[in-house]
Design an enzyme around this catalytic site. Structure first.
Site, PDB file in Angstrom:
ATOM      1  N   SER A  59       0.848  -1.191   0.000  1.00 28.99           N
ATOM      2  CA  SER A  59       0.000   0.000   0.000  1.00 28.99           C
ATOM      3  C   SER A  59       0.881   1.239   0.000  1.00 28.99           C
ATOM      4  O   SER A  59       2.105   1.159   0.156  1.00 28.99           O
ATOM      5  CB  SER A  59      -0.922   0.031   1.230  1.00 28.99           C
ATOM      6  OG  SER A  59      -0.169   0.167   2.423  1.00 28.99           O
ATOM      7  N   SER A 182      11.755  10.224   6.553  1.00 25.30           N
ATOM      8  CA  SER A 182      10.639  11.126   6.849  1.00 25.30           C
ATOM      9  C   SER A 182      11.175  12.496   7.227  1.00 25.30           C
ATOM     10  O   SER A 182      12.177  12.610   7.946  1.00 25.30           O
ATOM     11  CB  SER A 182       9.797  10.569   8.001  1.00 25.30           C
ATOM     12  OG  SER A 182       8.916  11.546   8.501  1.00 25.30           O
ATOM     13  N   TYR A 208       9.209   7.258  16.015  1.00 22.21           N
ATOM     14  CA  TYR A 208       9.282   7.197  14.552  1.00 22.21           C
ATOM     15  C   TYR A 208      10.315   8.188  14.039  1.00 22.21           C
ATOM     16  O   TYR A 208      11.190   7.839  13.229  1.00 22.21           O
ATOM     17  CB  TYR A 208       7.897   7.519  13.990  1.00 22.21           C
ATOM     18  CG  TYR A 208       7.776   7.463  12.487  1.00 22.21           C
ATOM     19  CD1 TYR A 208       7.450   6.269  11.850  1.00 22.21           C
ATOM     20  CD2 TYR A 208       7.942   8.594  11.703  1.00 22.21           C
ATOM     21  CE1 TYR A 208       7.308   6.202  10.468  1.00 22.21           C
ATOM     22  CE2 TYR A 208       7.806   8.544  10.324  1.00 22.21           C
ATOM     23  CZ  TYR A 208       7.489   7.364   9.714  1.00 22.21           C
ATOM     24  OH  TYR A 208       7.357   7.316   8.341  1.00 22.21           O
ATOM     25  N   LYS A 212      13.992   7.542  12.142  1.00 21.48           N
ATOM     26  CA  LYS A 212      14.280   8.133  10.841  1.00 21.48           C
ATOM     27  C   LYS A 212      15.523   9.020  10.915  1.00 21.48           C
ATOM     28  O   LYS A 212      16.312   9.083   9.959  1.00 21.48           O
ATOM     29  CB  LYS A 212      13.079   8.927  10.343  1.00 21.48           C
ATOM     30  CG  LYS A 212      11.836   8.087  10.097  1.00 21.48           C
ATOM     31  CD  LYS A 212      12.053   7.056   8.984  1.00 21.48           C
ATOM     32  CE  LYS A 212      10.774   6.332   8.613  1.00 21.48           C
ATOM     33  NZ  LYS A 212      10.955   5.391   7.485  1.00 21.48           N
ATOM     34  N   THR A 243      -1.328   8.700   2.711  1.00 22.12           N
ATOM     35  CA  THR A 243      -1.205   7.249   2.630  1.00 22.12           C
ATOM     36  C   THR A 243      -2.055   6.602   3.719  1.00 22.12           C
ATOM     37  O   THR A 243      -2.420   7.250   4.704  1.00 22.12           O
ATOM     38  CB  THR A 243       0.255   6.802   2.819  1.00 22.12           C
ATOM     39  OG1 THR A 243       0.661   7.124   4.163  1.00 22.12           O
ATOM     40  CG2 THR A 243       1.174   7.508   1.833  1.00 22.12           C
TER      41      THR A 243
END
Length: 323
Positions: A59, A182, A208, A212, A243
C-alpha cells in the site's frame, strides 16, 4: 556561470524547503516541476532488465514506488508480511502494467531472524535496487521478536541487516539502496544513548522520528561501508503524503492537513527517480523532490561524530554484522 533563472529557481526551491510546510505539501512538487532546475524524468525503459525489491509494498508509497519502477521495465519483488495481500497487489500490478514481471516474497523486516531467512531464500542471483520502505508507528512502545523497540527495528536494524546479507547480490554493478525516511526526523536529534527508547514517556511519533533520524545519520557510514562493492545508498523523504499509514497513525494530522497532502505518486517520485536516473547520484545523501537536501534544519539536532559512531556500534552489535 549559472544562468540567472537557475539561480532564482534554486532560491525558490530552497525557500520551499526551509519553510517546511509549503515544500512538504503538494505545493512543493507543483511549484518545483515548473522550475528550470527540475531534473529530467528517467528515460523510458530505464530499469529494463533490472531487478528491484521493495519492502512494505502492499500500500501507499511502497506500492506506488513498485508500480513506478515496473513501468520503467523493472522486474519487481514485493517484500511483504502479508502474502495474501501481496498476491492481490501483484494481480493489480499485472493488470495495470501488462507484461511486467512481479513476484511476492514474505518477510517481517522487524524480525531479524526472518530477515536472515528471507535473504537466504531469495531466488535472485543479482539485485539492482533495494528500497527499504516498510514502516511502523505504534501508539505504545512495542518490541520486535528479538526485543528491540519496533520503529528502530523496522527502520534501522532490519534494513541494515537485509542489505548486508544481500550485499553480494547487489555488488559490482551500480546497485542502489534507498531508505524511505521522513521529514519528521528534522525535529529530532540522534539518541545514541537510548536507541531502545526506555527513558521518559514513550511517544510513537517521537520514536518514529528518532528512528528516521538514525537512518539519515548513518548514511555516510553506510555509504563508506558499501562503496567497495559499488553499492550506493540514498535516503529519500517523501514530504507529507496521503497514505493509509498516515490516516491510521496520525488521524488528527490528516484531518487538519488532508487537502494539502501529496498523493502517493508525488510522495514516491524521488524514490523511483533515485532508483533509475543516470548517472547514479552520489552515495550517502538525503534527497527530497529530486534534490539533495541538508540533514539538519535546527542547530539542536546536529550530531557529533562520536554520537554517530556510538549509534553505529549499537547497530553492528545488535545485528551481529561483524560477528
Amino acid at each position: 556561470m549559472t544562468p540567472l533563472p537557475h539561480v532564482l529557481a534554486r532560491g525558490v526551491d530552497t525557500l520551499l524547503d526551509r519553510t517546511v510546510a509549503p515544500g512538504f505539501t503538494r505545493v512543493g512538487p507543483a511549484v518545483r516541476r515548473r522550475l528550470p532546475t527540475w531534473p529530467d524524468d528517467p528515460a523510458p525503459g530505464a530499469l529494463a532488465g533490472r531487478t528491484v525489491a521493495v519492502t512494505g509494498a502492499t500500500s501507499g508509497l511502497g506500492l506506488t514506488a513498485a508500480e513506478g519502477m515496473a513501468r520503467l521495465g523493472a522486474r519487481v519483488r514485493l517484500v511483504v508480511r502479508d502474502v495474501e495481500k501481496g498476491e492481490r497487489v501483484r494481480a493489480q500490478l499485472l493488470a495495470d502494467v501488462p507484461g511486467t514481471d512481479v513476484a511476492v516474497d514474505r518477510c517481517d523486516v522487524a524480525d531479524l531472524d526472518d530477515v536472515r531467512r528471507f535473504a537466504a531464500e531469495l531466488d535472485v542471483d543479482r539485485l539492482d535496487v533495494l528500497v527499504h520502505n516498510a514502516g511502523a508507528l505504534p501508539a505504545e512502545r512495542t518490541e520486535s521478536p528479538q526485543g528491540h523497540e519496533l520503529t528502530m527495528a523496522v527502520h534501522v536494524l532490519g534494513p541494515v541487516l537485509m542489505t548486508e546479507l544481500l550485499r553480494e547480490r547487489l555488488a559490482g554493478h551500480d546497485a542502489r539502496v534507498v531508505l524511505v525516511t521522513s521529514g519528521g526526523m528534522y525535529a529530532q536529534g540522534l539518541r545514541a544513548d537510548d536507541p531502545a527508547y526506555r527513558c521518559g514517556d514513550y511517544s510513537g511519533t517521537t520514536a518514529y522520528a528518532r528512528s528516521k533520524r538514525a537512518q539519515v545519520e548513518l548514511l555516510p557510514l553506510l555509504a563508506s561501508r558499501w562503496a567497495g562493492q559499488q553499492v550506493g545508498v540514498h535516503a529519500s523523504h517523501p514530504g507529507w503524503a496521503d497514505t493509509p499509514g498516515v490516516v491510521e497513525s496520525l488521524p488528527g494530522f490528516h484531518r487538519v492537513v488532508g487537502r494539502l497532502l501529496r498523493d502517493p505518486a508525488e510522495g514516491a517520485d524521488t524514490t523511483v527517480w533515485l532508483s533509475a536516473v543516470q548517472p547514479a547520484p552520489r552515495s550517502g545523501q538525503l534527497w527530497h523532490d529530486r534534490r539533495a537536501r541538508p540533514t539538519h534544519l535546527l542547530r539542536r539536532t546536529r550530531t557529533p561524530d562520536a554520537e554517530r559512531d556510538r549509534m553505529w556500534d549499537w547497530v553492528r552489535a545488535t545485528t551481529g554484522l561483524d560477528g
